[in-house]
Design a protein around this motif. Sequence first.
Motif, PDB file in Angstrom:
ATOM      1  N   SER A 202       0.748  -1.151   0.138  1.00 42.98           N
ATOM      2  CA  SER A 202      -0.012   0.218   0.011  1.00 42.98           C
ATOM      3  C   SER A 202       0.929   1.331   0.054  1.00 42.98           C
ATOM      4  CB  SER A 202      -0.921  -0.189   1.181  1.00 42.98           C
ATOM      5  OG  SER A 202      -0.162   0.206   2.289  1.00 42.98           O
ATOM      6  N   VAL A 203       0.326   2.362  -0.251  1.00 35.19           N
ATOM      7  CA  VAL A 203       1.253   3.792  -0.194  1.00 35.19           C
ATOM      8  C   VAL A 203      -0.155   4.784   0.192  1.00 35.19           C
ATOM      9  CG1 VAL A 203       2.680   2.992  -2.251  1.00 35.19           C
ATOM     10  CG2 VAL A 203       0.453   4.398  -2.746  1.00 35.19           C
ATOM     11  N   GLU A 204       0.401   5.867   0.804  1.00 31.19           N
ATOM     12  CA  GLU A 204      -0.244   6.806   1.058  1.00 31.19           C
ATOM     13  C   GLU A 204      -0.074   7.863   0.281  1.00 31.19           C
ATOM     14  OE1 GLU A 204       0.197   7.507   5.418  1.00 31.19           O
ATOM     15  OE2 GLU A 204      -0.856   5.859   6.096  1.00 31.19           O
ATOM     16  N   VAL A 205      -1.104   8.652  -0.247  1.00 25.52           N
ATOM     17  CA  VAL A 205      -0.928   9.803  -1.087  1.00 25.52           C
ATOM     18  C   VAL A 205      -1.870  10.891  -0.762  1.00 25.52           C
ATOM     19  CG1 VAL A 205      -2.751   8.465  -2.564  1.00 25.52           C
ATOM     20  CG2 VAL A 205      -1.119  10.185  -3.701  1.00 25.52           C
ATOM     21  N   HIS A 206      -1.413  11.917  -0.895  1.00 21.18           N
ATOM     22  CA  HIS A 206      -2.153  13.145  -0.804  1.00 21.18           C
ATOM     23  C   HIS A 206      -3.237  13.249  -2.179  1.00 21.18           C
ATOM     24  CE1 HIS A 206      -0.557  14.454   2.836  1.00 21.18           C
ATOM     25  NE2 HIS A 206       0.926  14.409   1.889  1.00 21.18           N
ATOM     26  N   PRO A 207      -4.487  13.333  -2.121  1.00 22.26           N
ATOM     27  CA  PRO A 207      -5.128  13.780  -3.369  1.00 22.26           C
ATOM     28  C   PRO A 207      -4.957  14.751  -4.221  1.00 22.26           C
ATOM     29  CG  PRO A 207      -6.878  13.563  -1.286  1.00 22.26           C
ATOM     30  CD  PRO A 207      -5.352  13.626  -1.128  1.00 22.26           C
ATOM     31  N   GLY A 208      -4.516  14.466  -5.304  1.00 27.58           N
ATOM     32  CA  GLY A 208      -3.608  15.297  -6.373  1.00 27.58           C
ATOM     33  C   GLY A 208      -2.129  15.041  -6.643  1.00 27.58           C
ATOM     34  N   GLU A 209      -1.617  14.057  -5.608  1.00 27.76           N
ATOM     35  CA  GLU A 209      -0.373  14.022  -5.745  1.00 27.76           C
ATOM     36  C   GLU A 209      -0.097  12.733  -6.787  1.00 27.76           C
ATOM     37  OE1 GLU A 209       3.228  12.571  -2.459  1.00 27.76           O
ATOM     38  OE2 GLU A 209       1.013  12.486  -1.937  1.00 27.76           O
ATOM     39  N   MET A 210       0.949  12.889  -7.503  1.00 24.42           N
ATOM     40  CA  MET A 210       1.506  11.737  -8.298  1.00 24.42           C
ATOM     41  C   MET A 210       2.100  10.776  -7.618  1.00 24.42           C
ATOM     42  SD  MET A 210       0.732  10.778 -11.623  1.00 24.42           S
ATOM     43  CE  MET A 210       0.514  12.642 -12.401  1.00 24.42           C
ATOM     44  N   LYS A 211       1.783   9.610  -8.002  1.00 29.10           N
ATOM     45  CA  LYS A 211       2.759   8.554  -7.180  1.00 29.10           C
ATOM     46  C   LYS A 211       3.009   7.461  -8.324  1.00 29.10           C
ATOM     47  CE  LYS A 211       2.738   8.610  -2.671  1.00 29.10           C
ATOM     48  NZ  LYS A 211       4.113   8.646  -1.927  1.00 29.10           N
ATOM     49  N   ASN A 212       4.154   6.974  -8.053  1.00 26.82           N
ATOM     50  CA  ASN A 212       4.713   5.823  -8.814  1.00 26.82           C
ATOM     51  C   ASN A 212       4.556   4.460  -8.152  1.00 26.82           C
ATOM     52  OD1 ASN A 212       5.214   7.383 -11.257  1.00 26.82           O
ATOM     53  ND2 ASN A 212       6.894   8.146  -9.904  1.00 26.82           N
ATOM     54  N   VAL A 213       4.475   3.394  -8.454  1.00 30.34           N
ATOM     55  CA  VAL A 213       4.278   2.028  -8.056  1.00 30.34           C
ATOM     56  C   VAL A 213       4.848   0.973  -9.134  1.00 30.34           C
ATOM     57  CG1 VAL A 213       2.919   0.301  -6.863  1.00 30.34           C
ATOM     58  CG2 VAL A 213       2.285   2.693  -6.564  1.00 30.34           C
ATOM     59  N   SER A 214       5.756  -0.030  -8.367  1.00 29.51           N
ATOM     60  CA  SER A 214       6.197  -1.076  -9.424  1.00 29.51           C
ATOM     61  C   SER A 214       5.452  -2.417  -8.899  1.00 29.51           C
ATOM     62  CB  SER A 214       7.999  -1.257  -9.142  1.00 29.51           C
ATOM     63  OG  SER A 214       8.314   0.019  -9.577  1.00 29.51           O
ATOM     64  N   PHE A 215       5.383  -3.145  -9.822  1.00 25.85           N
ATOM     65  CA  PHE A 215       5.128  -4.738  -9.527  1.00 25.85           C
ATOM     66  C   PHE A 215       6.081  -5.350 -10.153  1.00 25.85           C
ATOM     67  CE2 PHE A 215       1.358  -1.942  -9.295  1.00 25.85           C
ATOM     68  CZ  PHE A 215       0.565  -2.544  -8.533  1.00 25.85           C
ATOM     69  N   HIS A 216       6.442  -6.474  -9.224  1.00 26.25           N
ATOM     70  CA  HIS A 216       7.437  -7.666  -9.671  1.00 26.25           C
ATOM     71  C   HIS A 216       6.734  -8.652 -10.409  1.00 26.25           C
ATOM     72  CE1 HIS A 216      11.032  -9.992  -8.886  1.00 26.25           C
ATOM     73  NE2 HIS A 216      10.211 -11.132  -8.855  1.00 26.25           N
ATOM     74  N   VAL A 217       7.291  -9.185 -11.376  1.00 29.52           N
ATOM     75  CA  VAL A 217       6.667 -10.097 -12.252  1.00 29.52           C
ATOM     76  C   VAL A 217       7.859 -10.842 -12.939  1.00 29.52           C
ATOM     77  CG1 VAL A 217       5.296 -10.621 -14.379  1.00 29.52           C
ATOM     78  CG2 VAL A 217       4.849  -8.507 -13.167  1.00 29.52           C
ATOM     79  N   THR A 218       7.439 -12.377 -12.611  1.00 30.97           N
ATOM     80  CA  THR A 218       8.446 -13.249 -13.067  1.00 30.97           C
ATOM     81  C   THR A 218       7.672 -14.360 -13.848  1.00 30.97           C
ATOM     82  OG1 THR A 218       9.811 -13.177 -10.948  1.00 30.97           O
ATOM     83  CG2 THR A 218      10.100 -15.089 -12.260  1.00 30.97           C
TER      84      THR A 218
ATOM     85  N   PHE B  56      -2.697   9.213  -9.870  1.00 34.51           N
ATOM     86  CA  PHE B  56      -3.074  10.183  -8.664  1.00 34.51           C
ATOM     87  C   PHE B  56      -4.514  10.153  -8.284  1.00 34.51           C
ATOM     88  CE2 PHE B  56      -4.001  12.451 -12.669  1.00 34.51           C
ATOM     89  CZ  PHE B  56      -5.027  13.024 -12.306  1.00 34.51           C
ATOM     90  N   VAL B  57      -4.896  10.408  -7.278  1.00 34.14           N
ATOM     91  CA  VAL B  57      -6.099  10.297  -6.844  1.00 34.14           C
ATOM     92  C   VAL B  57      -6.866  11.771  -6.878  1.00 34.14           C
ATOM     93  CG1 VAL B  57      -8.060   9.930  -4.764  1.00 34.14           C
ATOM     94  CG2 VAL B  57      -5.732   8.430  -5.160  1.00 34.14           C
ATOM     95  N   ASP B  58      -7.942  11.847  -7.570  1.00 38.80           N
ATOM     96  CA  ASP B  58      -8.401  13.377  -7.652  1.00 38.80           C
ATOM     97  C   ASP B  58      -8.962  13.705  -6.485  1.00 38.80           C
ATOM     98  OD1 ASP B  58     -10.485  15.234  -8.331  1.00 38.80           O
ATOM     99  OD2 ASP B  58     -10.533  14.319 -10.215  1.00 38.80           O
ATOM    100  N   LYS B  59      -8.813  14.945  -6.350  1.00 36.35           N
ATOM    101  CA  LYS B  59      -9.070  15.754  -5.005  1.00 36.35           C
ATOM    102  C   LYS B  59     -10.538  15.782  -4.503  1.00 36.35           C
ATOM    103  CE  LYS B  59      -8.814  20.653  -5.659  1.00 36.35           C
ATOM    104  NZ  LYS B  59      -8.373  22.015  -5.028  1.00 36.35           N
ATOM    105  N   ALA B  60     -11.418  15.561  -5.863  1.00 33.14           N
ATOM    106  CA  ALA B  60     -12.847  15.492  -5.684  1.00 33.14           C
ATOM    107  C   ALA B  60     -13.123  14.136  -4.811  1.00 33.14           C
ATOM    108  CB  ALA B  60     -13.487  15.757  -7.048  1.00 33.14           C
ATOM    109  N   LEU B  61     -12.414  13.400  -4.494  1.00 33.59           N
ATOM    110  CA  LEU B  61     -12.725  12.117  -3.923  1.00 33.59           C
ATOM    111  C   LEU B  61     -13.586  12.417  -2.766  1.00 33.59           C
ATOM    112  CD1 LEU B  61     -12.183   8.684  -3.730  1.00 33.59           C
ATOM    113  CD2 LEU B  61     -10.232   9.358  -2.148  1.00 33.59           C
TER     114      LEU B  61
END
Length: 180
Positions: free
Chosen positions: A84-100, A150-155
């Motif tokens: 999980s990640v914590e994000v402020h609405p409107g803040e851009m986040k990058n996440v990686s997924f490991h795949v084999t 990003f999560v829209d701040k209108a959430l």
Amino acid sequence: MQTQSNKKLLVRLCGFVLAMFAFGFALVPLYDVFCDLTGINGRSVQRADINTQTLVDTSRVIRVEFVTFDKTGQPSEFIARAPSVEVHPGEMKNVSFHVTNPLNEAVSVRAIPSVSPGQGSLYLNKTECFCFNQQALAANETTEFKLRFFVDKALPEEIKVLTLAYTLYPISEQTLANAL
């Protein structure tokens, strides 16, 4: 006279069958467009044209959880680097997924996203996602799939947690033939 009317009926029936066949092919892309526009079925509306840097709401924190499912039928590995990640609405986040890919042959896969609660899918905006396209994995390859969102701040205020689930499906010539 009877044979001529039978021929007209046959032509009309064949035309009807062809029209229904074409309609069946058109349903999948039409459904995808409908889901993209409305956010139904866990598909988030993609609005990459928004300048998110000016829309960050630092007074709120939303937890975005990641859940992965692997339906390839192989002992492959598909997990989020961070559960999980914590994000402020409107803040851009990058996440990686490991795949084999543990197989000795190349495979193609497709990740299907789902967002919970469903209403939250309207506010989760993916600007870059491995789920947009089918992914090719070489034999015995280990790689990272990238997600930028990003999560829209209108959430709505009552939504504090969003769960983004990805299900990884194999894509083969047979799968594509069955889909068509």
